[in-house]
Write an enzyme that holds these catalytic residues in place. Structure first.
Site, PDB file in Angstrom:
ATOM      1  N   CYS A  71       0.881  -1.170   0.000  1.00 62.56           N
ATOM      2  CA  CYS A  71       0.000   0.000   0.000  1.00 62.56           C
ATOM      3  C   CYS A  71       0.919   1.220   0.000  1.00 62.56           C
ATOM      4  CB  CYS A  71      -0.884  -0.053   1.251  1.00 62.56           C
ATOM      5  SG  CYS A  71      -1.218   1.493   2.086  1.00 62.56           S
ATOM      6  N   CYS A  96       1.207   3.344   3.215  1.00 63.17           N
ATOM      7  CA  CYS A  96       1.814   2.575   4.312  1.00 63.17           C
ATOM      8  C   CYS A  96       3.310   2.403   4.054  1.00 63.17           C
ATOM      9  CB  CYS A  96       1.188   1.200   4.441  1.00 63.17           C
ATOM     10  SG  CYS A  96      -0.601   1.198   4.428  1.00 63.17           S
TER      11      CYS A  96
HETATM   12  P1  FAD Z   1      -1.312  -6.460  12.641  1.00 63.98           P
HETATM   13  O1  FAD Z   1      -1.142  -5.062  13.098  1.00 63.98           O
HETATM   14  O2  FAD Z   1      -1.120  -6.721  11.185  1.00 63.98           O
HETATM   15  O3  FAD Z   1      -0.327  -7.365  13.477  1.00 63.98           O
HETATM   16  C1  FAD Z   1       0.022  -8.698  13.084  1.00 63.98           C
HETATM   17  C2  FAD Z   1       0.383  -9.478  14.346  1.00 63.98           C
HETATM   18  O4  FAD Z   1       1.525  -8.897  14.962  1.00 63.98           O
HETATM   19  C3  FAD Z   1      -0.711  -9.415  15.411  1.00 63.98           C
HETATM   20  O5  FAD Z   1      -1.625 -10.443  15.232  1.00 63.98           O
HETATM   21  C4  FAD Z   1       0.086  -9.557  16.686  1.00 63.98           C
HETATM   22  O6  FAD Z   1       0.340 -10.919  16.974  1.00 63.98           O
HETATM   23  C5  FAD Z   1       1.395  -8.894  16.381  1.00 63.98           C
HETATM   24  N1  FAD Z   1       1.462  -7.512  16.843  1.00 63.98           N
HETATM   25  C6  FAD Z   1       0.612  -6.500  16.597  1.00 63.98           C
HETATM   26  N2  FAD Z   1       1.064  -5.356  17.113  1.00 63.98           N
HETATM   27  C7  FAD Z   1       2.216  -5.648  17.725  1.00 63.98           C
HETATM   28  C8  FAD Z   1       3.164  -4.878  18.444  1.00 63.98           C
HETATM   29  N3  FAD Z   1       3.031  -3.562  18.619  1.00 63.98           N
HETATM   30  N4  FAD Z   1       4.233  -5.511  18.965  1.00 63.98           N
HETATM   31  C9  FAD Z   1       4.418  -6.831  18.801  1.00 63.98           C
HETATM   32  N5  FAD Z   1       3.566  -7.606  18.107  1.00 63.98           N
HETATM   33  C10 FAD Z   1       2.483  -7.022  17.563  1.00 63.98           C
HETATM   34  N6  FAD Z   1      -2.535   0.181   7.951  1.00 63.98           N
HETATM   35  C11 FAD Z   1      -3.172   1.378   7.916  1.00 63.98           C
HETATM   36  O7  FAD Z   1      -4.393   1.425   7.991  1.00 63.98           O
HETATM   37  N7  FAD Z   1      -2.442   2.552   7.823  1.00 63.98           N
HETATM   38  C12 FAD Z   1      -1.093   2.561   7.741  1.00 63.98           C
HETATM   39  O8  FAD Z   1      -0.476   3.619   7.615  1.00 63.98           O
HETATM   40  C13 FAD Z   1      -0.405   1.307   7.772  1.00 63.98           C
HETATM   41  N8  FAD Z   1       0.935   1.251   7.683  1.00 63.98           N
HETATM   42  C14 FAD Z   1       1.555   0.033   7.670  1.00 63.98           C
HETATM   43  C15 FAD Z   1       2.941  -0.013   7.548  1.00 63.98           C
HETATM   44  C16 FAD Z   1       3.592  -1.245   7.510  1.00 63.98           C
HETATM   45  C17 FAD Z   1       5.088  -1.274   7.387  1.00 63.98           C
HETATM   46  C18 FAD Z   1       2.836  -2.456   7.550  1.00 63.98           C
HETATM   47  C19 FAD Z   1       3.523  -3.784   7.462  1.00 63.98           C
HETATM   48  C20 FAD Z   1       1.454  -2.401   7.681  1.00 63.98           C
HETATM   49  C21 FAD Z   1       0.804  -1.171   7.747  1.00 63.98           C
HETATM   50  N9  FAD Z   1      -0.570  -1.096   7.892  1.00 63.98           N
HETATM   51  C22 FAD Z   1      -1.199   0.119   7.872  1.00 63.98           C
HETATM   52  C23 FAD Z   1      -1.358  -2.310   8.175  1.00 63.98           C
HETATM   53  C24 FAD Z   1      -1.513  -2.490   9.707  1.00 63.98           C
HETATM   54  O9  FAD Z   1      -0.266  -2.361  10.366  1.00 63.98           O
HETATM   55  C25 FAD Z   1      -2.070  -3.859  10.070  1.00 63.98           C
HETATM   56  O10 FAD Z   1      -1.272  -4.853   9.484  1.00 63.98           O
HETATM   57  C26 FAD Z   1      -3.507  -4.048   9.632  1.00 63.98           C
HETATM   58  O11 FAD Z   1      -4.315  -3.029  10.138  1.00 63.98           O
HETATM   59  C27 FAD Z   1      -4.057  -5.418  10.146  1.00 63.98           C
HETATM   60  O12 FAD Z   1      -4.004  -5.433  11.555  1.00 63.98           O
HETATM   61  P2  FAD Z   1      -4.150  -6.713  12.449  1.00 63.98           P
HETATM   62  O13 FAD Z   1      -5.040  -6.380  13.578  1.00 63.98           O
HETATM   63  O14 FAD Z   1      -4.543  -7.858  11.585  1.00 63.98           O
HETATM   64  O15 FAD Z   1      -2.721  -6.993  13.075  1.00 63.98           O
END
Ligand code: FAD
Length: 464
Positions: A393, A396
């Site tokens: 994205c 992101c």
């Molecule tokens: P995710 O946030 O994807 O986390 C995946 C897994 O990691 C979780 O299930 C948990 O086990 C673990 N986890 C979560 N948080 C933490 C933590 N702080 N420390 C340790 N472990 C953790 N989305 C947007 O809407 N706007 C953005 O600007 C954006 N920027 C992004 C930038 C990057 C580099 C990436 C890789 C993703 C970005 N995303 C963004 C997507 C967002 O970060 C999440 O991946 C998405 O919202 C799905 O969230 P989720 O609840 O499935 O868990």
């Protein structure tokens, strides 16, 4: 004295939540003004579109490309987010193609095509120091002579909810956290700071997803078994199970824990911003989403702690380059503008505590045995910056790249700069400085948002 004990809540940083929040209230206005009102810090140059993900095939259904994200969004939210994810992830505002090194050398003063707006002195945006330094913790985005640069207004492209989620996003996070497995041999060619050619795998040589999955399953089973034993014994000694973090209870040394905290804190900050500036898909309005905060942050005190930890770390790094800023030439074309920019950064720097009051980096890499570890640490952080090219994205990827560069710069300043004798300091690129200050602003905004979220929870639950 710093307390780097496992399970410590912010104590790794030698400053309490309260101290950091008070400091934040004082410095947030400076940071906000610098990042929003100066041309220098409100724009950024990077390779946003021209680099391929070096770790997996973009066409692969499991990878972090746009199509994966869109499909997953549809499944998760049950609304036609295919369109929205694409729209929300799009970049707006002035962007311009990098003129290329050849043109820079031949016509250093020639204005660029594309334009950054009338107020931006474009000759300031071109820099000549693309070469890598072995002490870098990040891959400079325009390190390769063939790489193209894109200019982006950070003000027009705020970090917020984009809808990027699902398998693609998870794969990227997973790859980033895997870099914390220091016990494994280095995974990507590490002797060069240049991008490795396509096909390099961050997964210990497993390019085949099935092989990789089997290896991961085995590793997780073994890790869970080991973790289970450690947790049981920690709980028997009176530890709070809600605060246990596998990484902290692995047999990790300080430096590895710090690596994990930096990555997790960055992740927590991204989560905070997307929860704070969230799109309500029913009303079409943007605003804070309390449930998002509760599910991604409040339930996990370690994530919030890591975010505060990062703030302390970055604060120390910015405090450490006070002299560097005094001597820094922002741009020779507009002395008045330069002066204003420099003054605003100096005002910020002088509001920061002196010395290692909030974060003491000297406790790391002190032991002679940790020399190789430092090299490993640096290489792994470089890999994290490479993984950013796999983010499917645009917006992101933009903020992911800025923040990894910001942390990479902070680590470089902390571990490679001498506060008292700058003669041997490695060069600090324009993009590094801009990334460092913008990352600090992101963290500062996260602290403010978390405080507001806490208040919203208390108001809702009638806690006074
Ligand atoms: P995710 O946030 O994807 O986390 C995946 C897994 O990691 C979780 O299930 C948990 O086990 C673990 N986890 C979560 N948080 C933490 C933590 N702080 N420390 C340790 N472990 C953790 N989305 C947007 O809407 N706007 C953005 O600007 C954006 N920027 C992004 C930038 C990057 C580099 C990436 C890789 C993703 C970005 N995303 C963004 C997507 C967002 O970060 C999440 O991946 C998405 O919202 C799905 O969230 P989720 O609840 O499935 O868990």
């Amino acid at each position: 004295v710093c307390d780097f004990e496992p399970g410590a809540i912010v104590s790794d940083a030698c400053a309490s939540y309260d101290t950091l929040e008070q400091l934040n209230e004082a410095i947030h206005p400076y940071l906000h003004s610098i990042t929003q009102n100066t041309d220098f810090f409100s724009h950024y140059r990077l390779s946003l579109y021209s680099k391929k993900c070096p770790f997996w095939d973009d066409e692969d259904g499991m990878c972090g490309n746009r199509a994966c994200a869109v499909n997953t969004l549809e499944n998760e939210e049950d609304i036609p987010l295919v369109w929205r994810a694409k729209e929300l992830g799009k970049l707006e505002g002035p962007t311009a193609q990098h003129p290329g090194r050849q043109q820079q050398r031949e016509h250093p003063q020639k204005p660029l095509q594309g334009g950054l707006g009338d107020q931006v002195d474009e000759s300031c945006v071109v820099e000549y120091d693309d070469e890598c330094d072995e002490r870098d913790y990040c891959i400079p985005d325009d390190a390769s002579a063939t790489a193209k640069g894109d200019y982006v207004s950070l003000v027009d492209n705020p970090e917020r909810f984009t809808g990027y989620a699902g398998v693609g996003a998870h794969q990227v996070w997973e790859a980033i956290y895997r870099e914390n497995c220091f016990s494994k041999p280095p995974k990507v060619a590490q002797s060069s700071a240049q991008s490795s050619p396509g096909g390099a795998s961050p997964f210990g040589g497993f390019n085949n997803p099935e092989q990789l999955q089997a290896a991961n399953q085995l590793r997780n089973v073994l890790k869970d078994q080991a973790f289970g034993k450690t947790v049981k014994s920690a709980i028997a000694k009176g530890a709070d199970p809600a605060r246990l973090d596998p990484v902290e209870f692995d047999d990790t040394c300080l430096e590895k824990r710090v690596f994990h905290r930096v990555v997790s804190g960055m992740h927590a900050s991204i989560s905070t911003h997307l929860c704070w500036d969230y799109l309500n898909q029913t009303t079409g309005e943007w605003g804070p989403n309390l449930t998002c905060y509760e599910q991604r942050l409040q339930r996990y005190p370690d994530r919030i702690s890591n975010l505060y930890f990062n703030y302390a770390l970055i604060m120390r790094a910015v405090g450490k380059i006070k002299q560097h800023i005094k001597d820094y030439t922002f741009c020779s074309q507009d002395p008045e503008q330069d002066k204003r920019t420099k003054n605003s950064v100096l005002r910020l720097a002088s509001a920061l505590p002196d010395g290692p009051e909030v974060f003491d980096e000297t406790v790391m890499f002190r032991d002679p045995d940790t020399v190789a570890l430092k090299e490993d640490f640096r290489n792994r952080f470089r890999n994290v910056s490479r993984i950013m090219d796999c983010v499917g994205c645009d917006k992101c990827r933009l903020w992911g790249k800025i923040q990894t560069n910001g942390y990479g710069t902070a680590l470089k300043v902390l571990f490679e700069f001498d506060e008292h004798d700058s003669s041997k300091d490695p060069p600090l690129r324009r993009t590094e400085l801009v990334a460092l200050i913008n990352t600090m602003h992101r963290l500062s905004h996260s602290l403010t948002a978390i405080k507001e979220f806490r208040q919203m929870v208390e108001d809702r639950d009638g806690i006074h």
